[in-house]
Design a protein around this motif. Structure first.
Motif, mmCIF file in Angstrom:
data_model
loop_
_atom_site.group_PDB
_atom_site.id
_atom_site.type_symbol
_atom_site.label_atom_id
_atom_site.label_comp_id
_atom_site.label_asym_id
_atom_site.label_seq_id
_atom_site.Cartn_x
_atom_site.Cartn_y
_atom_site.Cartn_z
ATOM 1 N N ARG A 203 0.669 -1.234 0.123
ATOM 2 C CA ARG A 203 0.173 0.087 0.085
ATOM 3 C C ARG A 203 0.890 1.367 -0.141
ATOM 4 O O ARG A 203 0.421 2.009 -0.734
ATOM 5 N N ARG A 204 1.947 1.134 0.725
ATOM 6 C CA ARG A 204 2.766 2.426 0.840
ATOM 7 C C ARG A 204 4.163 2.365 0.354
ATOM 8 O O ARG A 204 4.847 3.073 -0.308
ATOM 9 N N VAL A 205 4.974 1.200 0.852
ATOM 10 C CA VAL A 205 6.019 1.021 0.314
ATOM 11 C C VAL A 205 6.596 0.926 -1.006
ATOM 12 O O VAL A 205 7.297 1.253 -1.632
ATOM 13 N N ARG A 206 5.565 0.020 -1.774
ATOM 14 C CA ARG A 206 5.595 -0.194 -3.272
ATOM 15 C C ARG A 206 5.447 1.185 -3.716
ATOM 16 O O ARG A 206 6.505 1.354 -4.827
ATOM 17 N N PRO A 207 4.733 1.868 -3.965
ATOM 18 C CA PRO A 207 4.435 3.099 -4.629
ATOM 19 C C PRO A 207 5.797 4.047 -4.386
ATOM 20 O O PRO A 207 6.218 4.799 -5.521
ATOM 21 N N ARG A 208 6.311 4.198 -3.200
ATOM 22 C CA ARG A 208 7.268 4.843 -2.989
ATOM 23 C C ARG A 208 8.646 4.384 -3.628
ATOM 24 O O ARG A 208 9.337 5.188 -4.194
ATOM 25 N N LEU A 209 8.883 2.975 -3.616
ATOM 26 C CA LEU A 209 9.988 2.404 -4.473
ATOM 27 C C LEU A 209 9.783 2.729 -5.747
ATOM 28 O O LEU A 209 10.913 2.867 -6.679
ATOM 29 N N GLU A 210 8.271 2.653 -6.390
ATOM 30 C CA GLU A 210 8.246 2.843 -7.792
ATOM 31 C C GLU A 210 8.792 4.236 -8.317
ATOM 32 O O GLU A 210 9.357 4.336 -9.356
ATOM 33 N N LEU A 211 8.579 5.090 -7.330
ATOM 34 C CA LEU A 211 9.067 6.507 -7.646
ATOM 35 C C LEU A 211 10.582 6.407 -7.775
ATOM 36 O O LEU A 211 11.112 7.372 -8.877
ATOM 37 N N ALA A 212 11.442 5.584 -7.260
ATOM 38 C CA ALA A 212 12.871 5.796 -7.013
ATOM 39 C C ALA A 212 13.327 4.783 -8.265
ATOM 40 O O ALA A 212 14.463 5.254 -8.743
ATOM 41 N N VAL A 213 12.854 3.711 -8.546
ATOM 42 C CA VAL A 213 13.353 2.678 -9.561
ATOM 43 C C VAL A 213 12.501 2.264 -10.575
ATOM 44 O O VAL A 213 12.517 1.897 -11.584
ATOM 45 N N GLY A 214 11.069 2.639 -10.411
ATOM 46 C CA GLY A 214 10.228 2.123 -11.320
ATOM 47 C C GLY A 214 9.384 1.311 -11.274
ATOM 48 O O GLY A 214 9.804 0.348 -10.527
#
Length: 299
Positions: free
Chosen positions: A266-277
């Motif tokens: 819910r939160r970690v995944r979208p934050r990491l997507e901003l960093a690495v796609g």
């Protein structure tokens, strides 16, 4: 519930706990099957498909509950054998295990089943633990037993790194002295020590690197995780990265107002997507755990 093909794990929380008891967690034990079922349902609702439970021997695994929880939730659960730091056990239990043979216990739980009752539940990994910037006699004893069990079964070894430290000492012992292939080793809690040079060295050795959290105790370093994941991915180690939630206390469960199992997606995944796609995060959550925890069991 039996073996699962690696490609069928799906979106995987590579390090978490449904049940966990310890004298180090008074009043915060994970003991409620009802709460575990609610957490799994919440995890499944945000796309979770599998969970690797790192709870080792003697810490309240409640393996008899796992098949029904898996069936009801639709989430695949992988159980662990192994042993944590000595502080989590009574002296009597540790004395008994040293007499009976720790490696034999690990092999039995991996190949025949966990516990005396015929639950049919086998472990899929071996969990052990290091100390803070070092390995004491207990850690070396458990890691030697883990290496012996690995060589007998092929099962991967997952390592709790205390505050994310001691990774290179673990690699020296398990891979250097005890001949465990580094790609059969999963180093946990690396987000708790955001030493990018050490991360690079551990990845270069060939181990899997698990970034797990969040937790109140390690909040000071949580915000560095996207930076660390990006640095490793940019250096060519994207295929060795794993993500987990590591819910260890009742207060951290979503049903009790904490982040719980859903937080990873819910939160970690979208934050990491901003960093690495998005594509890379998808690989880290699906393809990587399928390889890291895959085992070709001996006849």
């Amino acid at each position: 519930m039996g073996d699962v093909a690696p490609e069928h794990l799906g979106t995987c929380d590579a390090h978490d706990h449904l049940f966990l008891t310890s004298p180090q967690l008074p009043g915060q034990e994970l003991e409620s099957a009802t709460s575990a079922a609610q957490e799994l349902a919440a995890f499944r609702a945000v796309g979770g498909q599998s969970l690797i439970q790192w709870t080792p021997h003697g810490m309240g695994r409640r393996v008899g509950d796992l098949p029904e929880l898996s069936r009801t939730s639709g989430v695949r659960i992988v159980a662990a054998t192994g042993l944590h730091q000595a502080a989590h056990y009574t002296a009597e239990l540790l004395n008994r295990l040293s007499t009976e043979g720790l490696a034999d216990l690990f092999v039995r739980e991996l190949t025949k089943g966990i516990g005396i009752a015929d639950t049919g539940v086998r472990a899929g990994l071996i969990k052990v633990a290091g100390g803070f910037h070092g390995l004491d006699a207990h850690a070396r004893w458990t890691m030697r037993a883990a290496a012996e069990a690995h060589h007998a079964t092929g099962a991967p070894i997952a390592v709790h790194l205390e505050l994310g430290t001691g990774a290179l000492d673990v690699l020296d012992l398990l891979c250097g002295e005890l001949d465990v292939p580094p790609d059969r080793l999963i180093l946990g809690h690396l987000n708790r020590s955001p030493d990018l040079t050490m991360h690079h060295q551990a990845a270069e050795a060939g181990a899997y690197l698990a970034f797990d959290g969040p937790s109140r105790a390690n909040h000071a370093t949580d915000w560095r995780m996207p930076e660390a994941v990006k640095a490793l991915a940019d250096a060519g180690f994207a295929d060795q990265l794993l993500l987990g939630g590591d819910t260890t206390t009742a207060g951290a469960r979503a049903v009790n107002g904490g982040p719980g199992l859903p937080y990873l997606l819910r939160r970690v995944r979208p934050r990491l997507e901003l960093a690495v796609g998005e594509d890379l995060v998808e690989r880290i959550l699906t393809r990587n755990p399928g390889r890291a925890f895959a085992v070709e069991w001996p006849p």
